[in-house]
Write a protein that holds these residues in place. Structure first.
Motif, PDB file in Angstrom:
ATOM      1  N   ILE A  43       0.845  -1.210   0.000  1.00 28.20           N
ATOM      2  CA  ILE A  43       0.000   0.000   0.000  1.00 28.20           C
ATOM      3  C   ILE A  43       0.872   1.249   0.000  1.00 28.20           C
ATOM      4  O   ILE A  43       0.597   2.228  -0.712  1.00 28.20           O
ATOM      5  CB  ILE A  43      -0.945  -0.018   1.211  1.00 28.20           C
ATOM      6  CG1 ILE A  43      -1.938  -1.191   1.095  1.00 28.20           C
ATOM      7  CG2 ILE A  43      -1.701   1.285   1.326  1.00 28.20           C
ATOM      8  CD1 ILE A  43      -2.840  -1.120  -0.113  1.00 28.20           C
ATOM      9  N   ARG A  46       2.311   1.618  -3.415  1.00 25.05           N
ATOM     10  CA  ARG A  46       1.277   2.067  -4.345  1.00 25.05           C
ATOM     11  C   ARG A  46       0.950   3.535  -4.126  1.00 25.05           C
ATOM     12  O   ARG A  46       0.781   4.305  -5.087  1.00 25.05           O
ATOM     13  CB  ARG A  46       0.014   1.209  -4.161  1.00 25.05           C
ATOM     14  CG  ARG A  46      -1.115   1.541  -5.120  1.00 25.05           C
ATOM     15  CD  ARG A  46      -0.707   1.354  -6.548  1.00 25.05           C
ATOM     16  NE  ARG A  46      -1.795   1.677  -7.467  1.00 25.05           N
ATOM     17  CZ  ARG A  46      -1.639   1.891  -8.752  1.00 25.05           C
ATOM     18  NH1 ARG A  46      -0.425   1.831  -9.300  1.00 25.05           N
ATOM     19  NH2 ARG A  46      -2.668   2.167  -9.526  1.00 25.05           N
ATOM     20  N   THR A  47       0.872   3.954  -2.879  1.00 21.96           N
ATOM     21  CA  THR A  47       0.596   5.359  -2.570  1.00 21.96           C
ATOM     22  C   THR A  47       1.689   6.259  -3.127  1.00 21.96           C
ATOM     23  O   THR A  47       1.416   7.311  -3.725  1.00 21.96           O
ATOM     24  CB  THR A  47       0.479   5.545  -1.050  1.00 21.96           C
ATOM     25  OG1 THR A  47      -0.549   4.698  -0.551  1.00 21.96           O
ATOM     26  CG2 THR A  47       0.164   6.995  -0.700  1.00 21.96           C
ATOM     27  N   THR A 191      -6.297   4.757  -1.848  1.00 22.99           N
ATOM     28  CA  THR A 191      -5.120   4.017  -1.371  1.00 22.99           C
ATOM     29  C   THR A 191      -4.679   4.503   0.006  1.00 22.99           C
ATOM     30  O   THR A 191      -4.312   3.704   0.877  1.00 22.99           O
ATOM     31  CB  THR A 191      -3.978   4.177  -2.377  1.00 22.99           C
ATOM     32  OG1 THR A 191      -4.418   3.772  -3.674  1.00 22.99           O
ATOM     33  CG2 THR A 191      -2.790   3.327  -1.975  1.00 22.99           C
TER      34      THR A 191
END
Length: 534
Positions: A43, A46-47, A191
């Motif tokens: 995460i 992805r952020t 996200t």
């Protein structure tokens, strides 16, 4: 699940040790935390990717697209003004717009690299701009200045339609870029929300695991240990019948069982030791009675036996003096036997009484200079020493807290033996040494006499034990036994040096201070022993 299956599973779980519980718990916690950690890392990654795309691509692309539109509009404005007026100044904004268009197009191409939709929109804009430039802008810009361009009037409708295509392509491009930016921003917010939930879940899970571990340790280890400790304290307090109940994991239960087994064995040993103590008390009472009887015997020996023995000795000696030579030779021999036996009995009784008094009568411990004690002993033995031609030397001797009378008897027996057991035709040479060994003093008495065979090294310290006949060497066999008793009374040991072969070497140790056992017995002296023999 049936009752048997449930009991079987319970027994299986109860067989787990503390180490196994800890391993399983730690492994499960690590697996869960690893999964959550991997999810959180994904995460976060992805952020970061979405944030970089939004900041570094989408927003700059929209800004550059707007600048591209401005550059194209500048071109259209300049061409339209030049076509209407023929003034050359209007060509300059057109040329600047073309340069800015090229720059912004290259920038957009770099930003939209990998975005097929964005590159498709950019190509549509480029195609529309190229069509407008080829049909309208370039021909009008090529017209001579000074007068309105007839070509601009002629192609006004076509130019408007072509530039409307450019406007439409630019609008579609900007609309798509705005939509991409909004979508990226929405995805970023989603996200980030998921990230917050994941890390919140990790925090909650850590708190839950901590609580579970704490509770598991309290129930599985602390509580059984506290109960085991309470049982152990009850037992150490004297309640040996208190049982120990096994609880907790398998290893703690095994420990409880072993401690309970030790308790039961201790109870049996205590019962056995109590029986032994009772038997020892009975034996001690018997020994006290026996000692009392021995003391009574010593009293009788020193008073009742010596008096008739003196009478026998006196009258046999009187008989020898008065009637010696008046009877036959055999009668004279019998009288000599009687006199000699009475004298030897007198010596034996006196030596035996001296042996029994060691540690009970002569126990006045004080600071004793062994040099002076030895010199006094040699002075009292001077006649025998001179007759044997003995040479006696000694190292400097220490000062000890001991009984001077007993130490005098010790030196007298050891020096006397060294003088007595000499080699025929050879003058005795005796040397005494002293050296500190730890907390004790070690002494040696070395002579050049007949020596002691190794097999007799322990036998000579037993009372009444003799290695030679009384005709060869006089004595009662009590001297070395008395030396052993005196040395042990002063906290030491005595023995023969088996390595010495040129005679005999007696080695013994003495403590600088009297041992506690001897000190405790100082006041104990019976009245019968204290009375001198008459």
């Amino acid at each position: 699940m049936t009752g048997d299956e449930r009991r079987s599973r319970t027994r299986g779980l109860s067989a787990w040790t503390t180490r196994r519980w800890l391993r399983v718990g730690v492994a499960a916690s690590l697996v869960v935390l690893t999964l959550l950690g991997v999810t959180g890392a994904y995460i976060l990654n992805r952020t970061g990717t979405i944030s970089r795309e939004l900041v570094d691509v989408r927003s700059p692309a929209l800004t550059v697209a707007i600048r591209l539109e401005a550059a194209v509009l500048n071109q259209e404005t300049g061409i339209r003004g030049y076509g209407l007026t023929g003034t050359r100044d209007f060509v300059t904004p057109y040329r600047q717009g073309v340069a800015e268009e090229k720059e912004n197009t290259e920038r957009l191409t770099e930003l939209l690299k990998g975005d097929s939709g964005g590159l498709k929109d950019l190509k549509a804009v480029q195609d529309a701009v190229r069509t407008w430039q080829r049909r309208i802008a370039e021909p009008v810009a090529a017209e001579p200045p000074g007068a309105p361009s007839p070509l601009a009037t002629e192609r006004a409708a076509e130019g408007k339609a072509a530039f409307d295509e450019v406007r439409t392509a630019l609008g579609n491009q900007q609309e798509h870029l705005r939509a991409d930016r909004v979508r990226a921003r929405d995805e970023l917010m989603t996200t980030m929300s998921v990230r917050n939930w994941v890390f919140s879940a990790i925090a909650v899970l850590i708190v839950v695991l901590t609580a579970l571990i704490f509770e598991g340790l309290r129930r599985g280890i602390n509580r059984p240990l506290e109960r085991l400790g309470a049982d152990a304290r009850a037992i150490s307090g004297g309640n040996f019948d208190h049982p120990i109940t096994p609880t907790g994991p398998a290893d703690l239960r095994r420990l409880s069982v072993e401690i309970d087994f030790m308790r039961r064995r201790l109870v049996r040993e205590l019962a056995s030791s109590e029986e032994t103590r009772l038997r020892l008390d009975a034996q001690a009472a018997d020994l006290q009675r026996s000692n009392a009887e021995l003391e009574q015997f010593a009293y009788v020996a020193s008073h009742d036996l010596q008096e008739p023995l003196r009478k026998v000795s006196s009258f046999t000696q009187l008989l020898q003096r008065r009637y010696g030579g008046q009877l036959d030779s055999r009668a004279d021999q019998y009288i000599d036997f009687a006199v000699d036996g009475a004298n030897r009995m007198q010596v034996l009784i006196n030596d035996l009484l001296d042996f029994s008094r060691v540690g009970r009568v002569h126990n006045a411990h004080q600071s004793v200079d062994l040099d002076k004690v030895l010199e006094g002993t040699l002075s009292s033995m001077s006649v025998g020493i001179e007759e044997a031609g003995a040479t006696i030397t000694h190292d400097p001797l220490p000062t000890l807290v001991a009984d001077p009378t007993q130490l005098g008897m010790l030196w007298q027996n050891l020096i006397g033996n060294a003088v007595k057991f000499r080699r025929p035709g050879e003058a005795p040479k005796i040397h005494v040494t002293a050296a500190r060994e730890g907390e004790l003093w070690r002494f040696t008495v070395t002579d050049n006499g007949i020596g002691i065979a190794p097999e007799y090294a322990d036998k000579i310290f037993v009372i009444f034990q003799r290695l030679h006949t009384k005709d060869a060497y006089a004595g009662s066999g009590i001297g070395l036994a008395m030396c052993k008793k005196i040395v042990e009374f002063h906290g030491g040991t005595i023995g023969v040096d088996p390595e010495y072969r040129d005679g005999a070497r007696i080695t013994f140790t003495l403590a600088p201070q009297p041992p506690e056992a001897a000190a405790a017995s100082l006041p104990e002296a019976t009245r019968a022993d204290a009375e001198p023999a008459r």
